[in-house]
Design an enzyme around this catalytic site. Structure first.
Site, PDB file in Angstrom:
ATOM      1  N   TRP A   5     -10.809   0.799  13.022  1.00 42.18           N
ATOM      2  CA  TRP A   5     -10.046   1.762  12.214  1.00 42.18           C
ATOM      3  C   TRP A   5     -10.971   2.772  11.534  1.00 42.18           C
ATOM      4  O   TRP A   5     -10.638   3.959  11.440  1.00 42.18           O
ATOM      5  CB  TRP A   5      -9.158   1.041  11.204  1.00 42.18           C
ATOM      6  CG  TRP A   5      -8.128   0.184  11.880  1.00 42.18           C
ATOM      7  CD1 TRP A   5      -8.036  -1.182  11.853  1.00 42.18           C
ATOM      8  CD2 TRP A   5      -7.052   0.623  12.728  1.00 42.18           C
ATOM      9  NE1 TRP A   5      -6.986  -1.605  12.625  1.00 42.18           N
ATOM     10  CE2 TRP A   5      -6.367  -0.526  13.176  1.00 42.18           C
ATOM     11  CE3 TRP A   5      -6.619   1.880  13.154  1.00 42.18           C
ATOM     12  CZ2 TRP A   5      -5.255  -0.451  14.023  1.00 42.18           C
ATOM     13  CZ3 TRP A   5      -5.502   1.951  14.011  1.00 42.18           C
ATOM     14  CH2 TRP A   5      -4.846   0.793  14.423  1.00 42.18           C
ATOM     15  N   LYS A  61       1.217  -4.600   6.858  1.00 40.82           N
ATOM     16  CA  LYS A  61       0.336  -5.768   6.914  1.00 40.82           C
ATOM     17  C   LYS A  61       0.647  -6.707   5.747  1.00 40.82           C
ATOM     18  O   LYS A  61       0.970  -7.862   5.935  1.00 40.82           O
ATOM     19  CB  LYS A  61      -1.135  -5.346   6.875  1.00 40.82           C
ATOM     20  CG  LYS A  61      -1.518  -4.257   7.883  1.00 40.82           C
ATOM     21  CD  LYS A  61      -1.679  -4.777   9.292  1.00 40.82           C
ATOM     22  CE  LYS A  61      -1.715  -3.686  10.356  1.00 40.82           C
ATOM     23  NZ  LYS A  61      -2.766  -2.697  10.248  1.00 40.82           N
ATOM     24  N   ASP A 107      -9.481   2.634   3.007  1.00 34.95           N
ATOM     25  CA  ASP A 107      -8.337   2.166   3.797  1.00 34.95           C
ATOM     26  C   ASP A 107      -8.159   0.693   3.465  1.00 34.95           C
ATOM     27  O   ASP A 107      -8.972  -0.142   3.851  1.00 34.95           O
ATOM     28  CB  ASP A 107      -8.627   2.365   5.294  1.00 34.95           C
ATOM     29  CG  ASP A 107      -7.484   1.885   6.188  1.00 34.95           C
ATOM     30  OD1 ASP A 107      -6.535   1.259   5.674  1.00 34.95           O
ATOM     31  OD2 ASP A 107      -7.542   2.134   7.410  1.00 34.95           O
TER      32      ASP A 107
HETATM   33  C1  PLP Z   1      -3.139  -1.445  11.068  1.00 36.04           C
HETATM   34  C2  PLP Z   1      -4.201  -0.634  10.451  1.00 36.04           C
HETATM   35  C3  PLP Z   1      -4.231   0.768  10.568  1.00 36.04           C
HETATM   36  C4  PLP Z   1      -3.230   1.532  11.392  1.00 36.04           C
HETATM   37  O1  PLP Z   1      -1.995   1.536  10.776  1.00 36.04           O
HETATM   38  P1  PLP Z   1      -0.755   2.385  11.350  1.00 36.04           P
HETATM   39  O2  PLP Z   1       0.246   2.195  10.264  1.00 36.04           O
HETATM   40  O3  PLP Z   1      -0.362   1.776  12.645  1.00 36.04           O
HETATM   41  O4  PLP Z   1      -1.175   3.797  11.495  1.00 36.04           O
HETATM   42  C5  PLP Z   1      -5.222   1.457   9.922  1.00 36.04           C
HETATM   43  N1  PLP Z   1      -6.167   0.815   9.201  1.00 36.04           N
HETATM   44  C6  PLP Z   1      -6.173  -0.525   9.077  1.00 36.04           C
HETATM   45  C7  PLP Z   1      -7.238  -1.189   8.266  1.00 36.04           C
HETATM   46  C8  PLP Z   1      -5.192  -1.282   9.699  1.00 36.04           C
HETATM   47  O5  PLP Z   1      -5.213  -2.623   9.575  1.00 36.04           O
END
Ligand code: PLP
Length: 361
Positions: free
Chosen positions: A101, A195, A171
């Protein structure tokens, strides 16, 4: 009805109490005669839902008053674009590459500014968090980007990078609300809800007010401008209403159990149980550096790819689903987010012990 132990990395398990409450309110939310899905986002009753969600999140994370909370769409991935588009000034940003990511975020940002990769753990397949005490921060960096918990590899920062005064952006998609954080150390924290918080379709952005600028490229689509969303209370257009409602319920669920200190304690107990077993097993072992272990995504493997496959298959038959590791890593991954009860981890470890016994000669 039969519920399984769902170890999915995302969209992921939600608290059963929350789902039941939502089910009870499905046809008639608080005597409105409608589902939350069916009501105008401009109605008083929805305004109360979004206001309460924001207040509860502020309470949970002790978000200072000079930060805005936004509920947006486009997934965490859209933030990879919105961040450089809204924060570019000098045209340089520093990225710490700890996995898939972070790499995606850096690639996207490089369309808008010069990206310096100031640290990376790619040399060992992202199995550790690099030393972030003395980074080569660019003098003119508009911000420093990190991915706090690396969902695919199962690593997590246990100390924040020293950004030498530059804005830190994190993030936190797979660790938000898993433990207390000091929001004031960040310029911005963002997370896709699916998540650890709620259903897919909502993104939480917590951003310091001075980073919300008007003097950005005027061609920037209005929907990708933080100032537009902030000025309109996340309702420039129709927000993801049902997602926000469910996130709000999860915030209340966390507040009722004692907030982030309380859930953190549970998360440590759950993760320790699993990691302790992995450290003692002769068949299974964890795949990341012990100092970088995630509380949320526990990655492990057995002694062979064939046995991994057998394990995943037998586990599924026993009601432990989504244990297959990411397609890029192989092996197994148990995502044990906030909503995974201790009983689920206990049952998984018992199953692993039995599997180990049955398949050792
Ligand atoms: C799942 C995830 C993403 C991507 O998320 P989307 O909502 O599918 O765009 C980005 N960063 C992390 C750390 C993730 O776990």
């Amino acid at each position: 009805m039969k519920r399984i132990y769902n170890f999915s990395a995302g969209p992921a398990i939600l608290p059963e109490e929350v789902l039941k409450e939502a089910a009870n309110e499905m046809l008639d939310y608080k005597d409105s005669g409608m589902s939350v899905m069916e009501m105008s986002h401009r109605s008083k009753i929805f305004q109360q839902i979004i206001d309460e969600a924001e207040q509860d999140l502020r309470k949970l994370m002790h978000i200072p008053d000079n930060y805005k909370v936004l509920f947006l769409q486009g997934g965490a991935t859209l933030q990879f674009s919105m961040i450089p588009m809204n924060l570019v000034k000098n045209g340089v940003a520093d990225y710490i590459i700890t996995g898939h990511w972070a790499k995606k975020a850096a690639e996207e940002a490089s369309k808008y500014l010069k990206v310096n990769e100031i640290a990376s753990s790619e040399d060992k397949v992202f199995s550790y968090i690099p030393d972030v005490k003395n980074l080569n921060i660019s003098n003119d960096a508009d911000y420093v980007f990190m991915c706090d918990n690396n969902t695919i590899y199962g690593t997590k920062y246990h100390e924040l990078p020293d950004t030498k005064g530059k804005i830190l952006i994190s993030d936190a998609s797979s660790c938000i609300l898993s433990e207390p954080v000091d929001v004031s150390k960040y310029g911005m924290i963002f997370a896709g809800a699916q998540k650890n918080v709620g259903p897919a379709g909502t993104v939480i952005v917590i951003i310091r007010e001075d980073l919300i600028r008007k003097d950005i490229d005027p061609k920037t689509p209005l929907m990708l401008r933080y100032d537009i969303h902030a000025e309109n209370g996340s309702m420039y257009n129709t927000p993801p209403t049902y997602g926000i409602y469910l996130c709000g319920k999860v915030f209340k669920w966390l507040l009722n159990m004692g907030g982030l200190e309380a859930i953190h304690k549970k998360n440590v107990e759950k993760a320790n149980l699993l990691y302790d077993y992995l450290d003692h097993s002769k068949m299974f072992s964890g795949t990341v550096d012990k100092k970088s272990r995630s509380l949320m995504n526990v990655c492990f493997r057995s002694i062979s790819a064939e046995l991994d496959e057998k394990f995943i298959k037998e586990a599924k038959q026993q009601g432990f689903d989504n244990l297959k590791g990411h397609r890029t890593t192989g092996g197994m991954r148990a995502s044990i987010y906030n909503a995974m009860p201790m009983a689920g981890v206990v049952a998984l470890v018992d199953f692993m012990k039995q599997f180990e016994k049955n398949h050792s000669h």
